[in-house]
Design an enzyme around this catalytic site. Structure first.
Site, PDB file in Angstrom:
ATOM      1  N   LYS A 110       0.045 -10.907  -3.149  1.00 23.00           N
ATOM      2  CA  LYS A 110       0.331  -9.519  -3.544  1.00 23.00           C
ATOM      3  C   LYS A 110       1.109  -9.479  -4.850  1.00 23.00           C
ATOM      4  CE  LYS A 110      -0.536  -7.271   0.721  1.00 23.00           C
ATOM      5  NZ  LYS A 110      -0.162  -7.406   2.134  1.00 23.00           N
ATOM      6  N   LYS A 189     -17.172 -12.101   3.343  1.00 16.22           N
ATOM      7  CA  LYS A 189     -16.408 -11.571   4.463  1.00 16.22           C
ATOM      8  C   LYS A 189     -16.404 -10.036   4.409  1.00 16.22           C
ATOM      9  CE  LYS A 189     -11.792 -11.060   6.138  1.00 16.22           C
ATOM     10  NZ  LYS A 189     -10.581 -10.583   6.037  1.00 16.22           N
ATOM     11  N   LYS A 192     -12.553  -4.091   3.764  1.00 17.81           N
ATOM     12  CA  LYS A 192     -12.388  -2.816   3.039  1.00 17.81           C
ATOM     13  C   LYS A 192     -12.301  -3.059   1.547  1.00 17.81           C
ATOM     14  CE  LYS A 192      -8.579  -1.408   5.015  1.00 17.81           C
ATOM     15  NZ  LYS A 192      -8.470  -2.137   6.285  1.00 17.81           N
TER      16      LYS A 192
HETATM   17  P1  ADP Z   1      -9.674  -5.577   5.751  1.00 20.00           P
HETATM   18  O1  ADP Z   1     -10.009  -6.980   5.286  1.00 20.00           O
HETATM   19  O2  ADP Z   1     -10.885  -4.723   5.830  1.00 20.00           O
HETATM   20  O3  ADP Z   1      -8.546  -4.950   4.963  1.00 20.00           O
HETATM   21  P2  ADP Z   1      -7.622  -5.898   7.736  1.00 20.00           P
HETATM   22  O4  ADP Z   1      -6.961  -6.956   6.913  1.00 20.00           O
HETATM   23  O5  ADP Z   1      -6.980  -4.574   7.877  1.00 20.00           O
HETATM   24  O6  ADP Z   1      -9.147  -5.727   7.238  1.00 20.00           O
HETATM   25  O7  ADP Z   1      -7.879  -6.538   9.183  1.00 20.00           O
HETATM   26  C1  ADP Z   1      -7.404  -6.060  10.426  1.00 20.00           C
HETATM   27  C2  ADP Z   1      -7.806  -7.064  11.498  1.00 20.00           C
HETATM   28  O8  ADP Z   1      -9.232  -7.259  11.527  1.00 20.00           O
HETATM   29  C3  ADP Z   1      -7.196  -8.451  11.278  1.00 20.00           C
HETATM   30  O9  ADP Z   1      -6.855  -9.009  12.549  1.00 20.00           O
HETATM   31  C4  ADP Z   1      -8.321  -9.238  10.639  1.00 20.00           C
HETATM   32  O10 ADP Z   1      -8.205 -10.603  10.882  1.00 20.00           O
HETATM   33  C5  ADP Z   1      -9.576  -8.628  11.295  1.00 20.00           C
HETATM   34  N1  ADP Z   1     -10.723  -8.684  10.363  1.00 20.00           N
HETATM   35  C6  ADP Z   1     -10.882  -7.981   9.226  1.00 20.00           C
HETATM   36  N2  ADP Z   1     -12.057  -8.281   8.596  1.00 20.00           N
HETATM   37  C7  ADP Z   1     -12.660  -9.217   9.367  1.00 20.00           C
HETATM   38  C8  ADP Z   1     -13.907  -9.936   9.275  1.00 20.00           C
HETATM   39  N3  ADP Z   1     -14.777  -9.744   8.280  1.00 20.00           N
HETATM   40  N4  ADP Z   1     -14.199 -10.814  10.239  1.00 20.00           N
HETATM   41  C9  ADP Z   1     -13.351 -11.004  11.267  1.00 20.00           C
HETATM   42  N5  ADP Z   1     -12.165 -10.364  11.424  1.00 20.00           N
HETATM   43  C10 ADP Z   1     -11.813  -9.480  10.494  1.00 20.00           C
END
Ligand code: ADP
Ligand code: TRP
Length: 321
Positions: A110, A189, A192
């Site tokens: 970050k 992956k 968002k």
């Molecule tokens: P993003 O990457 O969309 O910002 P977050 O970091 O808010 O998602 O993730 C929230 C939860 O969902 C975490 O526990 C994260 O490990 C899981 N998660 C997010 N994206 C994936 C993915 N593509 N595959 C598996 N788990 C995911």
């Protein structure tokens, strides 16, 4: 076994969140003691706007409940409704070397991105350790990105236990490599931040649009196709049992299967899978007071468990005099 995890209230949910984390948590209720909370203190590190945080918190709670989290069988609460966690975080801070926090990737990433770091961001892993240790958690399901934070929690727990005797259970991470990376529309992956998501709660039209955007190669319809290398297949398989997956694989390899056709089937599958959850979510959000009641009840139970740990901590540290 006591299983605990938290999720930040951070906007629209996608298939990665669902299969990577939420479904796993919800499945744990069957056989384990599940503790699940909405990490709104943590979300303050990225959501300074109070209205958004409040709205996001209520929605995140409705999402979990709609997807099947059962407050009768599990403990489900909002982090800030159990403020005891902040007291423990302070105690743990005194057992947290600066270097341990300085090495945290998520903090460093970050800062590298140009976010001006504040103490909240720096101390994030200490609060996360407090979440885990306050409830004597044994197993913590998280995504790969949280692995280091879990190691920090373990390090802190060991240090405190060395000083005061067995105060805390040492938590084990539960990181599932297979679902750890649900692929997105472009095969990276799903996230968002990559804008490559398929979102859970949306109308049919936008769902179809997202699914039609899945990137495929230009192999002609009549040719055989390699399912493993196809983004549509790799997303589809999350919804299929072994037998169904085998059938779809056979159709890929046989040739004559167009990507448009599989995408249409995937659309129907995703739509039908989430339709009952979407309906339930709409009902829950129409009654925010009902959701608040569920959360208040969960917080009361969580505080009871938290108080037990905190009593011991206060005694050992001399805060109780
Ligand atoms: P993003 O990457 O969309 O910002 P977050 O970091 O808010 O998602 O993730 C929230 C939860 O969902 C975490 O526990 C994260 O490990 C899981 N998660 C997010 N994206 C994936 C993915 N593509 N595959 C598996 N788990 C995911
Ligand atoms: N940091 C986690 C995430 O962003 C959320 C979280 C906060 C958490 N406290 C926790 C996860 C305790 C597991 C245990 O995904």
């Amino acid at each position: 076994m006591r299983v605990l995890s938290g999720i930040q209230p951070s906007g629209a949910l996608h298939l990665g969140n669902y299969f990577g984390m939420m479904k796993k948590m919800i499945d744990y209720q069957e056989h384990q003691e599940l503790f699940c909370f909405i990490a709104n203190y943590h979300a303050m590190t990225s959501v300074p706007d109070g209205k958004s945080l409040a709205k996001g918190t209520l929605e995140a709670a409705a999402n979990f409940l709609a997807l099947g989290l059962d407050p009768e069988r599990s403990l489900f609460w909002v982090q800030s409704d159990v403020p005891e966690v902040q007291e423990l975080a302070w105690v743990l801070s005194n057992f947290t070397p600066m270097g341990l926090l300085e090495r945290c990737h998520s903090y460093k990433d970050k800062v590298a991105k140009g976010i001006a770091p504040n103490h909240g961001l720096f101390a994030y892993p200490v609060l996360m350790a407090a979440d885990i240790l306050l409830f004597q958690s044994e197993l913590v399901p998280v995504g790969k990105d949280q692995k280091q934070h879990l190691e920090v929690a373990r390090d802190i727990a060991i240090k405190v236990n060395n000083e005061y005797g067995e105060l805390f259970a040492i938590p084990e991470p539960d990181i599932d490599d297979e679902v750890a990376t649900v692929p997105g529309l472009d095969g990276q992956k799903m996230s968002k931040s990559y804008k490559n998501t398929i979102d859970l709660f949306q109308d049919e039209k936008s769902l179809r649009k997202q699914i039609m955007r899945i990137v495929t190669d230009p192999t002609p319809v009549e040719d055989p196709k390699d399912p493993e290398r196809c983004n549509v297949f790799n997303i589809f398989r999350l919804f299929l049992d072994k037998e169904q997956e085998k059938d779809l694989r056979t159709r890929y390899v046989a040739g004559g299967l167009g990507y448009g056709e599989v995408k249409e089937e995937l659309f129907v599958t995703v739509r039908d899978y989430f339709a009952p959850f979407t309906a339930r979510r709409t009902e829950l959000l129409a009654d925010p007071e009902g959701v608040r009641r569920i959360l208040a009840d969960g917080a009361q139970k969580a505080r009871y468990v938290a108080a037990k740990t905190l009593r011991k901590v206060r005694k050992k540290t001399g805060l109780a005099y």
